[in-house]
Design a protein around this motif. Structure first.
Motif, PDB file in Angstrom:
ATOM      1  N   TRP A  40     128.999  42.762  20.801  1.00 32.97           N
ATOM      2  CA  TRP A  40     129.686  43.597  21.785  1.00 32.97           C
ATOM      3  C   TRP A  40     129.749  45.061  21.352  1.00 32.97           C
ATOM      4  CZ3 TRP A  40     130.059  42.153  26.511  1.00 32.97           C
ATOM      5  CH2 TRP A  40     130.131  40.788  26.814  1.00 32.97           C
ATOM      6  N   ILE A  41     129.782  45.293  20.045  1.00 31.61           N
ATOM      7  CA  ILE A  41     129.729  46.671  19.559  1.00 31.61           C
ATOM      8  C   ILE A  41     128.371  47.283  19.885  1.00 31.61           C
ATOM      9  CG2 ILE A  41     129.752  48.123  17.483  1.00 31.61           C
ATOM     10  CD1 ILE A  41     131.728  46.144  16.252  1.00 31.61           C
ATOM     11  N   LEU A  42     127.305  46.510  19.648  1.00 35.26           N
ATOM     12  CA  LEU A  42     125.957  46.980  19.972  1.00 35.26           C
ATOM     13  C   LEU A  42     125.801  47.196  21.477  1.00 35.26           C
ATOM     14  CD1 LEU A  42     123.786  44.727  17.620  1.00 35.26           C
ATOM     15  CD2 LEU A  42     124.245  47.174  17.381  1.00 35.26           C
ATOM     16  N   PHE A  43     126.391  46.289  22.270  1.00 34.45           N
ATOM     17  CA  PHE A  43     126.339  46.443  23.729  1.00 34.45           C
ATOM     18  C   PHE A  43     126.953  47.785  24.147  1.00 34.45           C
ATOM     19  CE2 PHE A  43     128.282  46.126  27.918  1.00 34.45           C
ATOM     20  CZ  PHE A  43     127.223  45.659  28.685  1.00 34.45           C
ATOM     21  N   GLY A  44     128.111  48.107  23.592  1.00 31.62           N
ATOM     22  CA  GLY A  44     128.770  49.372  23.931  1.00 31.62           C
ATOM     23  C   GLY A  44     127.959  50.580  23.490  1.00 31.62           C
ATOM     24  N   ILE A  45     127.372  50.509  22.287  1.00 33.50           N
ATOM     25  CA  ILE A  45     126.576  51.635  21.766  1.00 33.50           C
ATOM     26  C   ILE A  45     125.343  51.859  22.626  1.00 33.50           C
ATOM     27  CG2 ILE A  45     125.141  52.406  19.830  1.00 33.50           C
ATOM     28  CD1 ILE A  45     127.116  50.983  17.961  1.00 33.50           C
ATOM     29  N   PHE A  46     124.597  50.783  22.919  1.00 32.38           N
ATOM     30  CA  PHE A  46     123.359  50.929  23.681  1.00 32.38           C
ATOM     31  C   PHE A  46     123.627  51.292  25.141  1.00 32.38           C
ATOM     32  CE2 PHE A  46     121.507  47.957  20.355  1.00 32.38           C
ATOM     33  CZ  PHE A  46     120.861  48.987  19.697  1.00 32.38           C
ATOM     34  N   LEU A  47     124.726  50.809  25.701  1.00 29.11           N
ATOM     35  CA  LEU A  47     125.089  51.196  27.063  1.00 29.11           C
ATOM     36  C   LEU A  47     125.399  52.698  27.117  1.00 29.11           C
ATOM     37  CD1 LEU A  47     125.742  50.511  29.996  1.00 29.11           C
ATOM     38  CD2 LEU A  47     128.086  49.943  29.276  1.00 29.11           C
ATOM     39  N   LEU A  48     126.136  53.190  26.131  1.00 27.80           N
ATOM     40  CA  LEU A  48     126.449  54.621  26.065  1.00 27.80           C
ATOM     41  C   LEU A  48     125.179  55.448  25.895  1.00 27.80           C
ATOM     42  CD1 LEU A  48     128.606  56.852  25.928  1.00 27.80           C
ATOM     43  CD2 LEU A  48     128.730  56.461  23.450  1.00 27.80           C
ATOM     44  N   ILE A  49     124.274  54.987  25.037  1.00 25.35           N
ATOM     45  CA  ILE A  49     123.001  55.697  24.828  1.00 25.35           C
ATOM     46  C   ILE A  49     122.193  55.727  26.123  1.00 25.35           C
ATOM     47  CG2 ILE A  49     120.752  55.504  23.700  1.00 25.35           C
ATOM     48  CD1 ILE A  49     122.190  54.536  21.200  1.00 25.35           C
ATOM     49  N   TYR A  50     122.136  54.585  26.815  1.00 26.59           N
ATOM     50  CA  TYR A  50     121.357  54.507  28.067  1.00 26.59           C
ATOM     51  C   TYR A  50     121.911  55.460  29.121  1.00 26.59           C
ATOM     52  CZ  TYR A  50     119.043  52.394  32.119  1.00 26.59           C
ATOM     53  OH  TYR A  50     118.296  52.193  33.241  1.00 26.59           O
ATOM     54  N   LEU A  51     123.222  55.464  29.288  1.00 21.90           N
ATOM     55  CA  LEU A  51     123.840  56.354  30.272  1.00 21.90           C
ATOM     56  C   LEU A  51     123.631  57.822  29.892  1.00 21.90           C
ATOM     57  CD1 LEU A  51     127.185  54.447  30.967  1.00 21.90           C
ATOM     58  CD2 LEU A  51     125.121  54.495  32.382  1.00 21.90           C
ATOM     59  N   THR A  52     123.667  58.113  28.583  1.00 19.99           N
ATOM     60  CA  THR A  52     123.438  59.478  28.105  1.00 19.99           C
ATOM     61  C   THR A  52     122.017  59.933  28.419  1.00 19.99           C
ATOM     62  OG1 THR A  52     125.039  59.176  26.315  1.00 19.99           O
ATOM     63  CG2 THR A  52     123.470  60.987  26.082  1.00 19.99           C
ATOM     64  N   ILE A  53     121.052  59.047  28.166  1.00 16.39           N
ATOM     65  CA  ILE A  53     119.652  59.373  28.452  1.00 16.39           C
ATOM     66  C   ILE A  53     119.456  59.629  29.945  1.00 16.39           C
ATOM     67  CG2 ILE A  53     117.294  58.466  28.455  1.00 16.39           C
ATOM     68  CD1 ILE A  53     118.007  56.936  25.888  1.00 16.39           C
ATOM     69  N   LEU A  54     120.020  58.759  30.776  1.00 13.52           N
ATOM     70  CA  LEU A  54     119.901  58.923  32.227  1.00 13.52           C
ATOM     71  C   LEU A  54     120.513  60.250  32.681  1.00 13.52           C
ATOM     72  CD1 LEU A  54     120.735  55.369  33.662  1.00 13.52           C
ATOM     73  CD2 LEU A  54     118.495  56.382  33.243  1.00 13.52           C
ATOM     74  N   MET A  55     121.712  60.541  32.189  1.00  9.95           N
ATOM     75  CA  MET A  55     122.420  61.744  32.620  1.00  9.95           C
ATOM     76  C   MET A  55     121.709  63.011  32.150  1.00  9.95           C
ATOM     77  SD  MET A  55     126.353  62.891  31.833  1.00  9.95           S
ATOM     78  CE  MET A  55     125.987  63.177  30.086  1.00  9.95           C
ATOM     79  N   CYS A  56     121.369  63.082  30.866  1.00 12.84           N
ATOM     80  CA  CYS A  56     120.766  64.302  30.315  1.00 12.84           C
ATOM     81  C   CYS A  56     119.399  64.595  30.932  1.00 12.84           C
ATOM     82  CB  CYS A  56     120.643  64.180  28.799  1.00 12.84           C
ATOM     83  SG  CYS A  56     122.208  64.165  27.923  1.00 12.84           S
ATOM     84  N   ASN A  57     118.564  63.572  31.041  1.00 16.56           N
ATOM     85  CA  ASN A  57     117.234  63.793  31.621  1.00 16.56           C
ATOM     86  C   ASN A  57     117.311  64.100  33.108  1.00 16.56           C
ATOM     87  OD1 ASN A  57     114.958  63.290  29.556  1.00 16.56           O
ATOM     88  ND2 ASN A  57     116.360  61.617  29.166  1.00 16.56           N
ATOM     89  N   SER A  58     118.264  63.491  33.802  1.00 17.32           N
ATOM     90  CA  SER A  58     118.448  63.794  35.235  1.00 17.32           C
ATOM     91  C   SER A  58     118.884  65.248  35.424  1.00 17.32           C
ATOM     92  CB  SER A  58     119.479  62.847  35.849  1.00 17.32           C
ATOM     93  OG  SER A  58     119.043  61.509  35.793  1.00 17.32           O
ATOM     94  N   ILE A  59     119.746  65.727  34.538  1.00 16.37           N
ATOM     95  CA  ILE A  59     120.190  67.123  34.609  1.00 16.37           C
ATOM     96  C   ILE A  59     119.013  68.072  34.391  1.00 16.37           C
ATOM     97  CG2 ILE A  59     121.577  68.895  33.436  1.00 16.37           C
ATOM     98  CD1 ILE A  59     123.694  66.730  32.940  1.00 16.37           C
TER      99      ILE A  59
END
Length: 314
Positions: A40-59
């Motif tokens: 679950w710790i890995l799930f939270g880390i990778f989910l945060l990374i995925y959302l960060t990648i989506l947001m930053c590249n979309s910007i």
């Protein structure tokens, strides 16, 4: 494994053989099952990374499309690169997040082949697009007076389209060749996605021809573009060193440094992985390298390009 037996009928011996070989119809992605306490710790880390990648590249895509000052070939390529990064991580991370949540990690042969195809295709596209971006910097620095003519919108569009399309037929044939191999042993993939080296490890029989094909494709999509990038940057550095102004040299280097950092990071890890189709390194090391170039580098790319780029920061 074969079972042999004989039957007697009218004084004649009839010999029959039955095969009890089971063909693998699906795989199991082990992922990070060796560290169950951290799921679950890995799930939270990778989910945060995925959302960060989506947001930053979309910007980045949004800014380069709406800001008139950024309507240049360099930012046109950068927006396409950002879109490519979104596609690249979407092929692997959502499936990995689902596997971290669920105990059942089964994936069908077709789904596995589809995932591998997109990983290889998008990886090949990234190699070609990085080469195109290096060519753009070469023209801008070494032929500034002809830049607008050589890098007009039509040429840029063709270069981007070629980067996306040229690898499709090769990767389709390559993926079909790999999944045409018999898989009759273990179906457990010690990885978090259907990558080429761990899949080849599970294949039965002689995989020599397939491994040669892997090397050929790796040379075409990894080494040749990388050599072209080296040639372009060799000419760029020679041209920069001829500038008399220290400020001019600094400015020229700054326009290339971001792209050069991304090239070194991506090519370094991808070369280690795909020029060794059956690596002798530990599975954990292969997983770590794949984690680096499929997840962490796409996370770093927006940061590298934006922090070192005054136009986007403004």
């Amino acid at each position: 494994n074969r079972l042999e037996f004989t039957l007697s009928a009218d004084g004649k011996q009839i010999k029959a053989e039955l095969s009890n070989t089971t063909t693998v119809m699906e795989f199991i992605l082990l992922g990070f099952s060796d560290i169950p306490n951290l799921q679950w710790i890995l799930f939270g880390i990778f989910l945060l990374i995925y959302l960060t990648i989506l947001m930053c590249n979309s910007i980045i895509i949004l800014i380069t499309r709406i800001d008139p000052a950024l309507q240049t070939p360099m930012y046109f390529f950068l927006s396409n690169f950002s879109f490519l990064e979104i596609c690249y991580v979407t092929v692997t991370i959502p499936r990995m997040l689902m596997d971290l949540c669920m105990q059942k990690r089964n994936i069908s042969l077709f789904a596995c082949a589809t995932q591998m195809y997109f990983v290889l295709m998008l990886g090949g596209t990234e190699c070609l697009l990085l080469t195109v971006m290096a060519y753009d910097r070469y023209v801008a620095i070494c032929h500034p007076l002809h830049y607008c003519l050589l890098m007009n919108h039509r040429v840029c569009t063709k270069l981007v389209a070629g980067s996306w399309i040229s690898g499709i037929p090769v990767i389709i044939v390559h993926t079909y060749q790999i999944f045409s191999l018999p898989f009759c042993g273990s179906n457990r993939i010690n990885h978090f996605f259907c990558d080429l080296p761990p899949i080849l490890k599970l294949a039965c029989g002689n995989t020599f021809v397939t491994e040669i094909a892997v090397y050929v494709v790796a040379v075409v999509f990894l080494m040749i573009p990388f050599l072209l990038i080296l040639v372009y940057y060799g000419k760029i550095i020679c041209n920069i060193m001829k500038l008399s102004s220290v400020r001019g040299r600094t400015k020229a280097f700054s326009t290339c440094s971001s792209h050069l950092i991304v090239v070194v990071l991506f090519y370094g890890t991808a070369t280690i992985t795909y020029l060794q189709p059956k690596p002798h390194q530990a599975d954990g090391m292969g997983k770590l390298i794949s984690l680096f170039y499929t997840i962490f580098i796409p996370t770093l790319n927006p940061i590298i390009y934006t922090l070192r780029n005054k136009d986007i920061m403004m």
